[in-house]
Every structure is written in structure tokens, then in C-alpha cells.
Design a protein around this motif. Sequence first.
Motif, PDB file in Angstrom:
ATOM      1  N   GLY A   1       0.817  -1.208   0.000  1.00 54.66           N
ATOM      2  CA  GLY A   1       0.000   0.000   0.000  1.00 54.66           C
ATOM      3  C   GLY A   1       0.846   1.252   0.000  1.00 54.66           C
ATOM      4  N   LEU A   2       1.902   1.270   0.813  1.00 50.35           N
ATOM      5  CA  LEU A   2       2.811   2.416   0.848  1.00 50.35           C
ATOM      6  C   LEU A   2       3.590   2.551  -0.451  1.00 50.35           C
ATOM      7  N   SER A   3       4.005   1.422  -1.011  1.00 48.09           N
ATOM      8  CA  SER A   3       4.712   1.440  -2.290  1.00 48.09           C
ATOM      9  C   SER A   3       3.817   1.992  -3.403  1.00 48.09           C
ATOM     10  N   PHE A   4       2.544   1.602  -3.384  1.00 54.59           N
ATOM     11  CA  PHE A   4       1.583   2.117  -4.358  1.00 54.59           C
ATOM     12  C   PHE A   4       1.443   3.623  -4.224  1.00 54.59           C
ATOM     13  N   GLY A   5       1.445   4.116  -2.992  1.00 59.93           N
ATOM     14  CA  GLY A   5       1.357   5.557  -2.770  1.00 59.93           C
ATOM     15  C   GLY A   5       2.523   6.300  -3.397  1.00 59.93           C
ATOM     16  N   ILE A   6       3.732   5.772  -3.242  1.00 55.58           N
ATOM     17  CA  ILE A   6       4.915   6.403  -3.846  1.00 55.58           C
ATOM     18  C   ILE A   6       4.787   6.457  -5.362  1.00 55.58           C
ATOM     19  N   ALA A   7       4.425   5.323  -5.972  1.00 54.24           N
ATOM     20  CA  ALA A   7       4.328   5.253  -7.429  1.00 54.24           C
ATOM     21  C   ALA A   7       3.249   6.192  -7.964  1.00 54.24           C
ATOM     22  N   ALA A   8       2.072   6.202  -7.321  1.00 55.88           N
ATOM     23  CA  ALA A   8       0.967   7.028  -7.803  1.00 55.88           C
ATOM     24  C   ALA A   8       1.275   8.515  -7.663  1.00 55.88           C
ATOM     25  N   MET A   9       1.819   8.903  -6.519  1.00 58.66           N
ATOM     26  CA  MET A   9       2.109  10.326  -6.295  1.00 58.66           C
ATOM     27  C   MET A   9       3.237  10.813  -7.197  1.00 58.66           C
ATOM     28  N   GLY A  10       4.270  10.001  -7.346  1.00 63.99           N
ATOM     29  CA  GLY A  10       5.387  10.401  -8.199  1.00 63.99           C
ATOM     30  C   GLY A  10       4.975  10.537  -9.652  1.00 63.99           C
ATOM     31  N   SER A  11       4.181   9.592 -10.146  1.00 63.12           N
ATOM     32  CA  SER A  11       3.709   9.653 -11.530  1.00 63.12           C
ATOM     33  C   SER A  11       2.815  10.868 -11.741  1.00 63.12           C
ATOM     34  N   ALA A  12       1.953  11.145 -10.774  1.00 67.34           N
ATOM     35  CA  ALA A  12       1.050  12.283 -10.892  1.00 67.34           C
ATOM     36  C   ALA A  12       1.827  13.599 -10.949  1.00 67.34           C
ATOM     37  N   THR A  13       2.876  13.713 -10.147  1.00 66.08           N
ATOM     38  CA  THR A  13       3.691  14.932 -10.158  1.00 66.08           C
ATOM     39  C   THR A  13       4.267  15.189 -11.546  1.00 66.08           C
ATOM     40  N   SER A  14       4.839  14.170 -12.145  1.00 67.90           N
ATOM     41  CA  SER A  14       5.401  14.311 -13.491  1.00 67.90           C
ATOM     42  C   SER A  14       4.325  14.723 -14.490  1.00 67.90           C
ATOM     43  N   PHE A  15       3.171  14.086 -14.412  1.00 65.90           N
ATOM     44  CA  PHE A  15       2.096  14.382 -15.353  1.00 65.90           C
ATOM     45  C   PHE A  15       1.629  15.828 -15.232  1.00 65.90           C
ATOM     46  N   PHE A  16       1.375  16.289 -14.005  1.00 66.85           N
ATOM     47  CA  PHE A  16       0.844  17.639 -13.823  1.00 66.85           C
ATOM     48  C   PHE A  16       1.807  18.691 -14.355  1.00 66.85           C
ATOM     49  N   TRP A  17       3.080  18.539 -14.044  1.00 68.49           N
ATOM     50  CA  TRP A  17       4.033  19.569 -14.468  1.00 68.49           C
ATOM     51  C   TRP A  17       4.347  19.501 -15.960  1.00 68.49           C
ATOM     52  N   LEU A  18       4.264  18.314 -16.547  1.00 67.77           N
ATOM     53  CA  LEU A  18       4.445  18.215 -17.995  1.00 67.77           C
ATOM     54  C   LEU A  18       3.262  18.823 -18.748  1.00 67.77           C
ATOM     55  N   GLN A  19       2.117  18.908 -18.090  1.00 68.15           N
ATOM     56  CA  GLN A  19       0.933  19.475 -18.729  1.00 68.15           C
ATOM     57  C   GLN A  19       0.842  20.999 -18.611  1.00 68.15           C
TER      58      GLN A  19
END
Length: 268
Positions: free
Chosen positions: A19-37
Amino acid sequence: MAPLPDGFSYAEWNAAYNGLSFGIAAMGSATSFFWLQLPNVTKNYRTALTIAGIVTLLATYHYIRIFNSWSEAFTVSSKNGGDYTVQLTGSPFNDGYRYVDWLLTVPLLLIELILVMKLPQAETVSLSWKLGLASALMVALGYPGEIQEDLSVRWFWWCLSMIPFCYVVFTLTVGLAEAASKQPSSAAASLASAARYLTVFSWLTYPFVYMVKSVGLAGPAATMYEQVSYSLADVLAKAVFGVLIWAPAMEKSVYSDAFLGWSMPSQL
């Protein structure tokens, strides 16, 4: 912080770990997506999208710290090909990182929603202060009870934290309903409403998870359910919510570009 209970099974430890590992992956991916947009939206909405990325970046950092603290608190081993066993190392599990994260990110979540709705400046400033302070107070009142084993103390702080919580939820569902309906297109209005209701839905999980140790669950099982539930709720409240901030920003940017293209005379 309360010490971890002994007696974790490998399945319980692994569920929280994943669950914690999923949190890292989801938050990190979202950060990249938002700033690339950011280049794809107009300047009016770049602040909201930047804040969405800051929220998930902060969450990524804190989830890494929680994940590392969880890993250091246990030794997982298998002897002679047998089942994995989980033992406490004696190192503390610092779940306080989660509350530090909420204290920083929860007010920002509400501010990014207000910014993307493009309200009048005075109303934007007023709501940002009111909702930001109320949400920070909610988190601050919740933490003293979270670290207590005494159920009466937990209920006391839970009740106090629910006062600003109810104010924020009421404002999201009722106070911002008219503003959401006045978005420049029906698609933007629908997306703004979806972001409001997702916030309410994801937030409603927190007070129930907070009291998981007061409804008959205890020991490793309660800790496992708490960590997994908080992780899933955070992903909804930050990463998925951020997508619902980006979507109306994109919709209104496209609408604005189309409007300007139609209204401006062509250059010969």
C-alpha cells in the motif's frame, strides 16, 4: 507515537508494504504528469496545476519516508525454505510523517480547487484563507488522538477535528455549488463538480479509518487496515483529484482558445 503491536503475519506486513509502495508510485507519476501538462493550459490555470504537482511531490517525499520507516521497523526472513516470518526490530515506525504531509497538502488541495474554478479575486482569497485554515486545524486536532491508545481520548480529539471537517465539507457541497454551475462550458461545470464530490468522498474515509481501532479491531490487523486505507484515500484525494483539476483547466483552456479564435478578426 504508539509502538507497533507484535505478531504481524507476512500477509499483514506485505499488504501495508505494498500500500505504501503504491502511494509512492501514484504520487510520483502524478507529479510528473501535472508539471508536464503546464504548457498545455492557459496562464490562468497554471498556478492551480503547479500546486497540484507540489501536493503530490510532497506526498511522494512523505510516502518514501513512511515506507522506509515501515521497512526498518521489521525483519522479514525465511529459514530453510519455510514460510516468511515477521519480527519487530525495535526501531520506531514514524507515522507522524503522514500528519505532516496532511498539514502541508490538505490546505493546498482546497486552494487548487478554488483557483481552477476562477472565482472573483476577493472570493478566491477569502475562501482560500477560510478553507485552508479550517483544514489545517482539522489535521492539527486529529493528530493528538491518533497517537493515543485510550479510546476516550481518541473520541475526544475525533469530535474536535470533525468541527472544521464538517465546515469544509459543507462549503464544498453547498457553498461552491453555484460557482461550479457557472463554469464557461457544461463539460467544465461537470468536471468542477466531480472534483468537489471526489474531495468529499475521499475525505469521508479519513474519520472512519481514524476510528478503526475503536470498532473491535486491534493489534496488527488494525494497523494494516489503517495503513492500506490511508494510502488508498490519499491517492484518491491527491493524485486522482489532481487529474480532476487538470481536466477542467484543459477544458477551459480549449474553450478560451476557441472563443478567442472566433472573436478575433483574421490578419490579412
